[in-house]
Each structure stands twice: as structure tokens, then as C-alpha cells.
Design a protein around this motif. Structure first.
Motif, PDB file in Angstrom:
ATOM      1  N   GLU A 145     -29.359  67.728 -40.439  1.00 35.08           N
ATOM      2  CA  GLU A 145     -28.207  68.624 -40.508  1.00 35.08           C
ATOM      3  C   GLU A 145     -27.448  68.396 -41.812  1.00 35.08           C
ATOM      4  N   GLY A 146     -27.146  69.485 -42.507  1.00 31.85           N
ATOM      5  CA  GLY A 146     -26.428  69.369 -43.766  1.00 31.85           C
ATOM      6  C   GLY A 146     -27.271  68.874 -44.921  1.00 31.85           C
ATOM      7  N   GLY A 147     -28.531  68.527 -44.644  1.00 31.13           N
ATOM      8  CA  GLY A 147     -29.415  68.019 -45.688  1.00 31.13           C
ATOM      9  C   GLY A 147     -29.089  66.616 -46.145  1.00 31.13           C
ATOM     10  N   SER A 148     -28.252  65.913 -45.383  1.00 31.00           N
ATOM     11  CA  SER A 148     -27.759  64.607 -45.827  1.00 31.00           C
ATOM     12  C   SER A 148     -28.729  63.478 -45.469  1.00 31.00           C
ATOM     13  N   ASN A 149     -29.440  63.002 -46.493  1.00 31.28           N
ATOM     14  CA  ASN A 149     -30.337  61.851 -46.368  1.00 31.28           C
ATOM     15  C   ASN A 149     -30.334  61.116 -47.708  1.00 31.28           C
ATOM     16  N   THR A 150     -31.147  60.097 -47.836  1.00 34.62           N
ATOM     17  CA  THR A 150     -31.140  59.315 -49.074  1.00 34.62           C
ATOM     18  C   THR A 150     -31.616  60.142 -50.269  1.00 34.62           C
ATOM     19  N   LEU A 151     -32.494  61.107 -50.045  1.00 29.71           N
ATOM     20  CA  LEU A 151     -32.947  61.979 -51.127  1.00 29.71           C
ATOM     21  C   LEU A 151     -31.823  62.902 -51.583  1.00 29.71           C
ATOM     22  N   ALA A 152     -30.983  63.338 -50.652  1.00 30.92           N
ATOM     23  CA  ALA A 152     -29.824  64.157 -51.010  1.00 30.92           C
ATOM     24  C   ALA A 152     -28.845  63.361 -51.864  1.00 30.92           C
ATOM     25  N   VAL A 153     -28.628  62.102 -51.486  1.00 33.01           N
ATOM     26  CA  VAL A 153     -27.730  61.233 -52.254  1.00 33.01           C
ATOM     27  C   VAL A 153     -28.224  61.111 -53.690  1.00 33.01           C
ATOM     28  N   LYS A 154     -29.519  60.934 -53.850  1.00 33.38           N
ATOM     29  CA  LYS A 154     -30.129  60.831 -55.186  1.00 33.38           C
ATOM     30  C   LYS A 154     -29.840  62.074 -56.020  1.00 33.38           C
ATOM     31  N   GLY A 155     -29.949  63.240 -55.406  1.00 34.40           N
ATOM     32  CA  GLY A 155     -29.691  64.487 -56.128  1.00 34.40           C
ATOM     33  C   GLY A 155     -28.238  64.636 -56.540  1.00 34.40           C
ATOM     34  N   VAL A 156     -27.320  64.297 -55.640  1.00 35.11           N
ATOM     35  CA  VAL A 156     -25.890  64.434 -55.930  1.00 35.11           C
ATOM     36  C   VAL A 156     -25.440  63.432 -56.990  1.00 35.11           C
ATOM     37  N   GLU A 157     -26.043  62.257 -57.010  1.00 35.64           N
ATOM     38  CA  GLU A 157     -25.662  61.240 -58.000  1.00 35.64           C
ATOM     39  C   GLU A 157     -25.700  61.789 -59.425  1.00 35.64           C
ATOM     40  N   GLU A 207     -12.277  56.767 -39.533  1.00 37.65           N
ATOM     41  CA  GLU A 207     -13.324  55.843 -39.093  1.00 37.65           C
ATOM     42  C   GLU A 207     -14.653  56.548 -38.888  1.00 37.65           C
ATOM     43  N   GLU A 208     -14.607  57.785 -38.397  1.00 34.94           N
ATOM     44  CA  GLU A 208     -15.850  58.535 -38.176  1.00 34.94           C
ATOM     45  C   GLU A 208     -16.460  58.984 -39.501  1.00 34.94           C
ATOM     46  N   VAL A 209     -15.611  59.346 -40.452  1.00 31.12           N
ATOM     47  CA  VAL A 209     -16.109  59.698 -41.787  1.00 31.12           C
ATOM     48  C   VAL A 209     -16.815  58.494 -42.409  1.00 31.12           C
ATOM     49  N   ILE A 210     -16.177  57.335 -42.326  1.00 35.77           N
ATOM     50  CA  ILE A 210     -16.758  56.104 -42.879  1.00 35.77           C
ATOM     51  C   ILE A 210     -18.103  55.801 -42.218  1.00 35.77           C
ATOM     52  N   LYS A 211     -18.177  55.992 -40.915  1.00 35.68           N
ATOM     53  CA  LYS A 211     -19.420  55.752 -40.177  1.00 35.68           C
ATOM     54  C   LYS A 211     -20.554  56.614 -40.724  1.00 35.68           C
ATOM     55  N   HIS A 212     -20.272  57.888 -40.995  1.00 35.74           N
ATOM     56  CA  HIS A 212     -21.276  58.788 -41.577  1.00 35.74           C
ATOM     57  C   HIS A 212     -21.705  58.294 -42.954  1.00 35.74           C
ATOM     58  N   LEU A 213     -20.723  57.901 -43.766  1.00 35.26           N
ATOM     59  CA  LEU A 213     -21.006  57.506 -45.151  1.00 35.26           C
ATOM     60  C   LEU A 213     -21.821  56.227 -45.233  1.00 35.26           C
ATOM     61  N   GLU A 214     -21.500  55.275 -44.371  1.00 40.08           N
ATOM     62  CA  GLU A 214     -22.147  53.962 -44.458  1.00 40.08           C
ATOM     63  C   GLU A 214     -23.625  54.014 -44.091  1.00 40.08           C
ATOM     64  N   VAL A 215     -24.041  55.075 -43.421  1.00 42.67           N
ATOM     65  CA  VAL A 215     -25.472  55.265 -43.151  1.00 42.67           C
ATOM     66  C   VAL A 215     -26.219  55.576 -44.449  1.00 42.67           C
ATOM     67  N   LEU A 216     -25.516  56.169 -45.411  1.00 41.30           N
ATOM     68  CA  LEU A 216     -26.146  56.688 -46.622  1.00 41.30           C
ATOM     69  C   LEU A 216     -25.878  55.870 -47.876  1.00 41.30           C
ATOM     70  N   VAL A 217     -24.770  55.121 -47.909  1.00 34.65           N
ATOM     71  CA  VAL A 217     -24.375  54.463 -49.157  1.00 34.65           C
ATOM     72  C   VAL A 217     -23.528  53.228 -48.862  1.00 34.65           C
ATOM     73  N   SER A 218     -23.636  52.237 -49.730  1.00 31.78           N
ATOM     74  CA  SER A 218     -22.756  51.074 -49.640  1.00 31.78           C
ATOM     75  C   SER A 218     -21.412  51.427 -50.263  1.00 31.78           C
ATOM     76  N   MET A 219     -20.338  51.154 -49.561  1.00 33.16           N
ATOM     77  CA  MET A 219     -19.002  51.452 -50.059  1.00 33.16           C
ATOM     78  C   MET A 219     -18.310  50.209 -50.616  1.00 33.16           C
ATOM     79  N   GLN A 220     -19.055  49.124 -50.678  1.00 30.53           N
ATOM     80  CA  GLN A 220     -18.487  47.872 -51.172  1.00 30.53           C
ATOM     81  C   GLN A 220     -18.110  48.001 -52.647  1.00 30.53           C
ATOM     82  N   ASN A 221     -16.907  47.581 -52.981  1.00 30.98           N
ATOM     83  CA  ASN A 221     -16.384  47.606 -54.352  1.00 30.98           C
ATOM     84  C   ASN A 221     -16.287  49.013 -54.930  1.00 30.98           C
ATOM     85  N   LYS A 222     -16.188  50.001 -54.080  1.00 36.41           N
ATOM     86  CA  LYS A 222     -16.019  51.381 -54.522  1.00 36.41           C
ATOM     87  C   LYS A 222     -14.590  51.848 -54.248  1.00 36.41           C
ATOM     88  N   LYS A 223     -14.096  52.723 -55.108  1.00 32.23           N
ATOM     89  CA  LYS A 223     -12.751  53.278 -54.941  1.00 32.23           C
ATOM     90  C   LYS A 223     -12.872  54.608 -54.205  1.00 32.23           C
TER      91      LYS A 223
END
Length: 297
Positions: A145-157, A207-223
Motif C-alpha cells: 500500500e502506498g508503494g512504501s518499501n525499501t526500494l521506494a526509500v531508495k528512489g526518494v533519497e 507514535e503511530e507515524v514513528i512506528k511506520h517510519l521505523e520499519v523503513l529507516v533508522s531515525m537515530q541521529n536524525k532531525k
């Protein structure tokens, strides 16, 4: 070169457009809009970037059919339908809401016109996407759903490098709407000194937004800052105030917005400027995530 390669090869970088509004001038704030809505008439915005590596992978693996999921106003459904048609894939869309049909709105009409087979299911049935994939997805490459996977993250980067090149320097904030998290995750992954502002179009908690994000990316040391006050009632919902804001913004800037995602984000940015959230001299880039085929007139 493959059909998928050729499809993505033809795109130029999307332009950065400065927003010349008296409010921003008065506060000494510079706002640019990264016009990803101009990348393609339908497979535009974040969908262009999120689907790029996904469809390359599907083609490389030898799949001929795509199956994905979405709601009634899903930009993703429209984009997969159009991209599939352009690159030679058949497509199936599982749509949340069994009361709907192929002519319920412009988004579903468009997807159907592109040849996507639409399957309408109850909201309860929709929750079990693995079961739906088993039922409808024989010999299909499954896109979430939404196309959100690790390959999508690569494209958006890739958008962060583009912005840095276009500005010939640094910027302070990059802003995006939030739906399923792939776009926000890509911006977070590629960000260095920039702060990522995420405007949820869904009526959910941080908290739910963070839960979605943490599946796809590390948020450590990010603003990162997540804003959940600009959903206007939730996904696909709007108010008179939002629609009037969109009309005024478009009139003053000639930048089109839609009411599901980009309109809400831009309303939030302007509201934060009024509140004094941003400091004089700061540079903001708002990512236009497209979706204009679902724009309500």
C-alpha cells in the motif's frame, strides 16, 4: 534498454519554484516548492520516485503482473495503473471499501481506464493484505500500500541530492506530507543537516507515524519533527477552510495543490510561519508529492 528503464530515463529533474508570498517576505523566510508534480502527468511526485526501483525489480525478476492496494483516493493506485500500462505490466488494485465501484471518483475511473483490474473489498477484509495477495495475486509482483518499501526509500533519497545541486548550498528544512511513510523515510535516510518536517494527512498520533517510519529507516541521529494537527478530519477529508486556503494559494502562486496531501502540508507550513516557528533567514523546501489527478475542483 528495458521498457521500465526507458520510461524513467526520459524524466528531467523537477524544478524548484520559489513562493513569493508577502507573509514569507515579511518574516524573512524563503520557501521553495520542489515541483515533483511536473515529473509526469500521472506517475508524478513521490510516486515517480517510489515506483522507479520497484518496477525495475519486478521487470528484472520476470513478472508480468502487478498487484497493489489503496483507498478510494489513492494516488498510488492511479500511478501504478498508469506506470503499468506504460511499461507493459498488467495491474490489479485491491480497493478498501466494498461500497465503491470503478466510477466512484476520478482516481478510480482513471485507474480502470488504464486497464487496472479493480477488486473492491470490505474494510475488515482489507486489513489482511497477505490473504488478499494469496487470493488475487497469483503470478503477481506485490507492491505494498502506498508503494512504501525499501526500494521506494531508495528512489526518494535521490531528491535530496537534486535539491542540494539546484540550490548550490544548504537548506534548513525539507517538508513532506505523510500517508504510508515511504516518502518521509527516503527524506530522513538522505538528510544530513536538514530537519525533516512530516505533516500527517491521517488522523493518527505521532507514535503511530514513528512506528511506520521505523520499519523503513533508522531515525537515530536524525532531525525529524512530526506534525499531526493538519489532517482536517483524516485521510481524504477536507474542510471549507482548507479548500479556501488551496484556492488562495493557487491564485497567488500558480502552484496547484490537492486536498488529500499537498494542500494540508502547505496549510501547515504557512500556519507555522505565522506562529513564528521558523527563524528569519531560514530556507524551507516543500516536496510537492503530486496526486493532482485526485484534485477536487
Amino acid at each position: 534498454m528495458s521498457r521500465v528503464d526507458r520510461f524513467w530515463e526520459n524524466a528531467a529533474q523537477s524544478p524548484l519554484q520559489i513562493v513569493e508570498w508577502p507573509l514569507f517576505i515579511e518574516r524573512g523566510i524563503t520557501l521553495y516548492v520542489k515541483r515533483d508534480d511536473l515529473l509526469h502527468p500521472v506517475v508524478s511526485g513521490n510516486k515517480w520516485r517510489k515506483l522507479k526501483y520497484t518496477l525495475l525489480e519486478a521487470e528484472k525478476a520476470g513478472f508480468k503482473r502487478l498487484l497493489t492496494f489503496g483507498g478510494a483516493y489513492s494516488n498510488h493506485i492511479a500511478a501504478v495503473a498508469a506506470a503499468g500500462q506504460a511499461t507493459g505490466f498488467e495491474s490489479i488494485g485491491i480497493i478498501r471499501g466494498d461500497e465503491l465501484h470503478a466510477h466512484s471518483n476520478k482516481t478510480l475511473q482513471f485507474a480502470s481506464h488504464c486497464g487496472m483490474q479493480l477488486r473492491f473489498v470490505t474494510r475488515e477484509t482489507y486489513r489482511d493484505k497477505d490473504k488478499l495477495a494469496d487470493k488475487y495475486g497469483t503470478d503477481c509482483y506485490i507492491i505494498p500500500e502506498g508503494g512504501s518499501n525499501t526500494l521506494a526509500v531508495k528512489g526518494v533519497e535521490e531528491v535530496i541530492d537534486e535539491i542540494q545541486t539546484q540550490l548550490s548550498g544548504s537548506f534548513d528544512y525539507v517538508c513532506t506530507p505523510f500517508g504510508t511513510g515511504g516518502t518521509a523515510a527516503g527524506l530522513i535516510a538522505a538528510s544530513t543537516q536538514e530537519r525533516v518536517l512530516i505533516f500527517s494527512a491521517l488522523k493518527i498520533q505521532q507514535e503511530e507515524v514513528i512506528k511506520h517510519l521505523e520499519v523503513l529507516v533508522s531515525m537515530q541521529n536524525k532531525k525529524v519533527e512530526i506534525l499531526t494537527d493538519y489532517h482536517f478530519g483524516g485521510y481524504g477529508k477536507e474542510t471549507k477552510e482548507l479548500m479556501e486556503f488551496i484556492a488562495d494559494f493557487e491564485h497567488q502562486t500558480n502552484i496547484p495543490l490537492e486536498q488529500v496531501y499537498t494542500g494540508k502540508m502547505m496549510f501547515g507550513i504557512v500556519d507555522l510561519v505565522r506562529q513564528g516557528y521558523f527563524k528569519r533567514g531560514e530556507v524551507i523546501v516543500a516536496l510537492h508529492t503530486g496526486g493532482l489527478q485526485g484534485k477536487r475542483k
